[in-house]
Structures are given as structure tokens and as C-alpha cells.
Design an enzyme around this catalytic site. Structure first.
Site, short mmCIF file in Angstrom:
data_model
loop_
_atom_site.label_atom_id
_atom_site.label_comp_id
_atom_site.label_asym_id
_atom_site.label_seq_id
_atom_site.Cartn_x
_atom_site.Cartn_y
_atom_site.Cartn_z
CG ASP A 166 3.95 -20.23 -19.46
OD1 ASP A 166 4.13 -20.14 -17.96
OD2 ASP A 166 4.56 -19.35 -20.32
CD GLU A 415 -1.73 -12.96 -16.39
OE1 GLU A 415 -2.23 -14.08 -17.21
OE2 GLU A 415 -0.89 -12.30 -16.55
CE1 TYR A 471 4.47 -10.87 -21.08
CE2 TYR A 471 2.41 -11.05 -20.14
CZ TYR A 471 3.94 -11.27 -20.13
OH TYR A 471 4.27 -12.08 -18.96
CD GLU A 509 3.36 -12.50 -15.83
OE1 GLU A 509 3.05 -12.68 -16.88
OE2 GLU A 509 3.13 -13.35 -14.83
C1 GCB Z 1 1.32 -14.46 -18.26
C2 GCB Z 1 1.69 -15.43 -17.06
C3 GCB Z 1 2.87 -16.02 -17.17
C4 GCB Z 1 3.36 -16.68 -18.46
C5 GCB Z 1 3.47 -15.13 -19.34
C6 GCB Z 1 3.89 -15.32 -20.65
O1 GCB Z 1 0.64 -13.65 -17.99
O2 GCB Z 1 1.38 -15.20 -15.67
O3 GCB Z 1 3.01 -17.33 -16.35
O4 GCB Z 1 4.34 -17.26 -18.44
O5 GCB Z 1 2.33 -14.58 -19.31
O6 GCB Z 1 5.01 -15.25 -21.14
O7 GCB Z 1 2.99 -15.80 -21.51
#
Ligand code: GCB
Length: 600
Positions: A166, A415, A471, A509
Site C-alpha cells: 500500500d 507478509e 487486524y 502490526e
Molecule cells: C499490512 C501491511 C502494511 C499495510 C497494513 C495496512 O498488513 O504489511 O504494509 O500498510 O497492512 O494498514 O493495511
């Protein structure tokens, strides 16, 4: 692999002059540059600051999004006193690839946008005169290069990148350019390893030179007092009552390497600052100087307004001030090696960092929200070339950063698609080939995305500790469903526990996009209140599982991304805004992390 990646210094035998400032710049959409002889230099471009990403200086979209070849040109003076010396141009980073010309002569090319390279220009320059350096850059993405993505051509003929990640594809001369004069016979590299013996320590070293002249190595303490010396290209320095480099309590010694018979007139001298400390993984513990630590901190990006991904000492200074204030002790250089000055600051401030290669986007489905593809990444004609570049960048990363006390571990992927059987041989090759590269044998690891669990991932034997990106509360079970998100996360952690996890687990993360200044009672997604709820939920889970040895929230600051229906002018998961002002979540962490000992 580069022959020498020592950071430039100035002393009696070496000079380092930065060629930063305004360069001439041109796009080359139709590949006119070579035909028209741009390699000899040009004056009809626009002026462009270096270091900087070119993108955000333009006010029209076609220029900001430009994908393809671009050229930089400038003049530089080589004094007569440089005659007889080795003469190099060192580029700290050109994103993503470059060919260097001096006075019209092609010197070399380099692939990879986040690591330095040096061009030997001694036979191409005029001494006591002005010379011209030209860089032909390219910022296209492909599956054969790191970071991974595609380059497509729109129906109007314009090229455009489609990254499998991203962050925005900021491009150009993102870091400084140096003109170096070096002695002909010189230090090319050095390594250190440490043994702690009670109050004392042994610093084992090796020095590589390009000649036979004898080598002397000495170590001085922070007051400048020499505490140990040794002769030879390999040896050991015995340090009585050693001051250890501790987390958030750094102590640096100065290592001086001299080449030559006569200490008064050495043929070369190289000086660096090192920290004496050990790193080990023992069961589910990460040990620094044999003491267990808990990582508190961030995934970060090199990203700021105006100059994009350029290294900016002011931004870096501010980021460290914020990380110290909030009680952090660590970060990950997501998703590429950062400017070397970042590591120097981390060395001085006692931060631990996980050093990542740009092996990001090795999973096409991950880019689904950007219109990604449902294909296997680890099966395709691009793998051979990609592997060559991947291992080459791992070699250069470790060569560049191995002497920094702040470097805790090497992250070899972000990832990747590890539920795919086809990933296994690729991982085996990368882990086999990188096994002996680090004299300090630091842990090697990679992040596991949400799809890659203890049940699904095929490559869990490879990492020395696990890094999890998760997440719940955002990409799934968001808003009022967050209680199911927490339950699901606990189910997953229970499975890791039941499986008898034998290595540390660090959350690298987690988080929630948050528009600064957006408030609502009761909360809804995107508000500052909701971000705090998500982070509190993760904290509750972390506190309940002993094998979790760290929390690095995504992200220190909001950052620029590709445009798309999942991003409102960037990724807003920052604890701070892009201009580094706190969101409510910053005060939550300030409270939580400062309650724990700094080195814990
Ligand atoms: C992830 C990625 C990271 C993104 C993040 C997101 O898993 O490693 O580069 O910015 O999610 O916020 O979606």
C-alpha cells in the site's frame, strides 16, 4: 553484492563531500534520453532537490504518478589533490534502479531502491576541473524485483504502477550522494562479535583490506580513553569492566582501524562507533545481554510531506523524540532498509530495530483491495530473477548494517504467501543462503499475515521468532463487532499456546485507520475514540499470553499510499498524524508503555 558498504567518513586519508542540493531533472517517457545523448549532461530540465522523491513537487497528476525512466544531472568539481586516490560516487539510495554516467561514460548500474552503492569514477573524471554526473533512474515495479508489483499501460499510453503493497511508490534520489576520495590501500569492511565474561568483555573482530599492509585496531571508551588494542586482520580486544550497550541506555565505544606500518602516518584509518551487547533467543524469550526484553514500539515508514520518502534528519529527530516520549524501545524498518543515519541515531538512543529487506508484496491476493490478483506468487517465470535480487539485497543489507548495536534481527519478508506449498523451496533457499551472512548470527524472521496461522502456514520452522500482523477490529469484526474480533484473536492465541509455541511471538502490526480530529460518542470506526478501543483490546490480549514478547503498533505516523477506495489520502493508522501531531491513542500508549521499565 557491493565490495564495500562502509559509511563515509572524513579524516586524514579519506574525504566525504555531499553532492546534495539542486540537480537538473527530466522525465523520459519515450526513451529519448539515450538517443539524444542526455548521459553527457543537460540544462533544459527542471531543478530538483536531492535528496527527495520527485513526486510531490509536481502539481499535475501525470508527473506525480510518472512511471518509467527519469534522469538527473549536475556538475561537480574534482580537485587536483584527488589525483592518485581512489575516487567514488556513493549513492545512498536511488529508487528503484539506476545507471550512472560520468562525463558521458557509463560507469555502472544498480538494482534496488533502498540500499547504497558506489561507482568508481577515477578513470572517468578530469582533475582540477568540473565534471558531469548523470543518473538514469527507473521506478517501474515488476514481479522480478523488490518490492513486488506490476507496471501497466493505460489506454492513453501512460504507464502506471500497481504495487502489491500500500505505500506510495515514491521515487528518485531519495538519499544523499557523496563524492569520496579514499586511499588506494584501504579498509573495505570489518566485523565484530562479543563475548561477555562477568564484568569484562571480549570484542572479536575481523578487518578486510585490499592490500597486505599490517592492521592495528583500537577501542576507546566514551571519554576517548583507549581501553584495548590489537594487531592483525583478525583478533580480540579485551575490555575490562565493559560498559554494555543496553536498551534505552546506550553506551558506545569508538573502534579505530589503522592500516600501515607507521602509526604516525597510516595509509588508511577508519573509525566507527560500536556497542558491546549480545542478542539471543532462548525458548520464548528474546535476550539482550542475557536479559529478557519486551518490545514496545512501531512499524514505521520513511515518509513525510513535500519530499516523500527522502531521508530528512529533521523528521527523524522528531520521530525519535516522539518514540522516546511515548516510552517505546524498538521499531521495524517496514518495509525496506532505511537511511544509515536512522541506525546511527538508534545506536545512540538505545533503540532495537528489526531490519527489513524490501521483500514486500510477495502475495498477490494481499493487494486485493487495490484490485489484486488471485494467483500464486511463488510459482511463475519471475521467481529466478526475483530470488537473485532478493538474496543480493539480503547480503548487502547485512553487510551494511551488521555492526550496529541497534539491529536486533533481520526481517527477510513482509507478509509473503506462506500457505502456498510453492513457498517452501523459496524459503528454504533464502534461509539456507542467508544463514552465515551475519557474524553475530542475529535472529532471522518475517511477518505472517492474518491468513498465515499456526494451522495454515507451511514455513513456520524457518523464523527464529514469529512476527504477527493482525487486524481484527479493522479489516474484519470492525465497529460493534469488535468483541467477536477479540474472541477470535484469543482463539488464535489459544491455538498457538496449545501447539506448545517454542519461540517468542511479537505482534508487528495491528491498528485502525483514524482520521485525526474525528470524534463521536459512542465511537464509530475512523474516530480517535475507536482507535483507542482497538488498541486497548489488543493490549488486553497481549497481557494474557506469556509467549507474546512485543507489541509494535501499525504505524508510528500516517503515511501516503496508492489511491483506492480503502484509503482516504493515505494510510491513517498512525498514532501520530503525518505531520507528527498526537492522536488520542498516543496518550494511551504514553500511559501504558511508560508504566513498564524502559528496557523491559
Ligand atoms: C499490512 C501491511 C502494511 C499495510 C497494513 C495496512 O498488513 O504489511 O504494509 O500498510 O497492512 O494498514 O493495511
Amino acid at each position: 553484492m557491493e565490495t564495500s558498504l562502509l559509511y563515509p567518513v572524513t579524516n586524514d586519508q579519506r574525504t566525504d563531500q555531499k553532492l546534495d542540493g539542486l540537480w537538473q531533472f527530466k522525465f523520459d517517457e519515450t526513451k529519448q534520453g539515450v538517443k539524444d545523448g542526455w548521459e553527457t549532461g543537460f540544462h533544459d530540465g527542471v531543478s530538483m532537490p536531492v535528496p527527495a522523491s520527485f513526486n510531490d513537487f509536481f502539481t499535475d497528476k501525470a508527473s506525480r504518478e510518472y512511471t518509467g525512466d527519469f534522469w538527473y544531472s549536475r556538475k561537480f568539481f574534482v580537485p587536483s589533490s584527488a589525483k592518485g586516490k581512489a575516487l567514488f560516487l556513493r549513492f545512498d539510495a536511488v529508487t528503484h534502479r539506476a545507471t550512472i554516467f560520468v562525463n558521458g561514460k557509463e560507469i555502472r548500474s544498480h538494482e534496488g531502491g533502498f540500499l547504497p552503492f558506489a561507482a568508481d569514477i577515477s578513470t572517468a573524471v578530469h582533475y582540477g576541473a568540473e565534471n558531469t554526473v548523470v543518473v538514469k533512474g527507473n521506478n517501474e515495479l515488476s514481479r522480478e524485483a523488490l518490492p513486488a508489483g506490476d507496471t501497466i499501460t493505460l489506454r492513453n499510453g501512460k504507464k502506471m504502477v500497481r504495487p502489491f503493497f500500500d505505500f506510495y511508490n515514491y521515487s528518485g534520489l531519495n538519499r544523499s550522494v557523496h563524492l569520496l576520495t579514499l586511499p588506494q590501500e584501504r579498509v573495505l569492511d570489518y566485523t565484530t562479535t562479543f563475548e561477555l565474561n562477568g564484568q569484562d568483555a571480549t570484542v572479536n573482530y575481523t578487518v578486510t583490506t585490499n592490500g597486505d599492509a599490517p592492521v592495528t585496531v583500537s577501542l576507546a571508551d566514551a571519554d576517548g580513553q583507549v581501553v584495548a588494542t590489537a594487531q592483525g586482520k583478525e583478533g580480540a580486544l579485551q575490555v575490562k569492566n565493559a560498559h554494555l550497550w543496553q536498551v534505552r541506555n546506550a553506551y558506545l565505544y569508538t573502534l579505530t582501524i589503522q592500516v600501515g606500518d607507521d602509526a604516525q602516518t597510516p595509509v588508511d584509518t577508519y573509525t566507527d562507533r560500536i556497542g558491546i551487547r549480545t542478542i539471543k533467543i532462548s525458548g520464548t524469550d528474546i535476550l539482550v545481554n542475557d536479559k529478557p526484553i519486551y518490545l514496545k514500539g512501531f512499524g514505521r515508514h520513511e515518509d513525510s510531506p513535500f519530499a516523500g520518502r527522502a531521508f530528512d534528519l529533521n523528521v527523524e529527530k522528531k520521530d525519535f523524540a516522539l518514540m522516546k516520549w511515548i516510552g517505546a524501545n524498538s521499531f521495524r524498518t517496514s518495509h525496506y532498509p532505511y537511511d544509515e543515519q536512522v541506525y546511527k541515531i538508534a545506536d545512540e538512543e538505545g533503540f532495537l530495530l528489526t531490519d527489513e529487506v524490501p521483500a514486500v508484496g510477495f502475495k498477490m491476493a494481499a493487494a486485493a483491495f487495490l484490485g489484486g490478483l488471485n494467483q500464486s506468487f511463488f510459482k511463475g517465470p519471475w521467481l529466478k530473477k526475483l530470488h537473485e535480487r532478493h538474496i543480493d539485497q539480503i547480503r548487502d543489507l547485512i553487510k551494511r548494517d551488521k555492526n550496529h548495536p541497534s539491529v536486533l534481527a533481520w526481517s527477510l519478508f513482509n507478509e509473503p504467501d506462506t500457505i502456498d506449498e510453492n513457498a517452501v523451496p523459496y524459503f528454504k533457499q533464502i534461509f539456507d543462503e542467508s544463514k552465515d551472512l551475519d557474524p553475530q548470527s542475529r535472529p532471522r524472521t518475517f511477518t505472517l499475515s492474518e491468513d498465515d496461522t499456526i494451522e495454515t502456514s507451511k514455513v513456520l520452522d524457518f523464523p527464529d521468532f514469529y512476527m504477527l500482523n493482525r487486524y481484527p477490529g479493522w479489516y474484519h469484526f470492525g465497529g460493534y463487532q469488535i468483541s467477536d474480533g477479540e474472541a477470535g484473536l484469543r482463539d488464535e492465541m489459544d491455538k498457538w499456546q496449545k501447539a506448545g509455541v517454542t519461540k517468542p511471538v511479537v505482534f508487528t502490526e495491528f491498528g485502525a485507520d483514524t482520521e485525526a480530529g474525528l470524534h463521536k460518542l459512542p465511537s464509530v470506526m475512523w474516530t480517535e475514540e475507536y482507535q483507542v478501543e482497538v488498541l486497548k483490546m489488543f493490549s488486553r490480549v497481549f497481557d494474557d499470553y506469556d509467549f507474546i514478547k512485543g507489541e509494535q503498533v501499525w504505524n508510528l505516523a500516517d503515511f501516503q499510499t496508492v489511491e483506492g477506495n480503502m484509503r482516504v489520502n493515505g494510510n491513517k493508522k498512525g498514532i501520530f498524524t503525518r505531520d507528527r501531531q498526537p492522536k488520542e491513542a498516543a496518550f494511551f500508549y504514553h500511559d501504558r508503555w511508560n508504566k513498564l521499565p524502559l528496557d523491559y
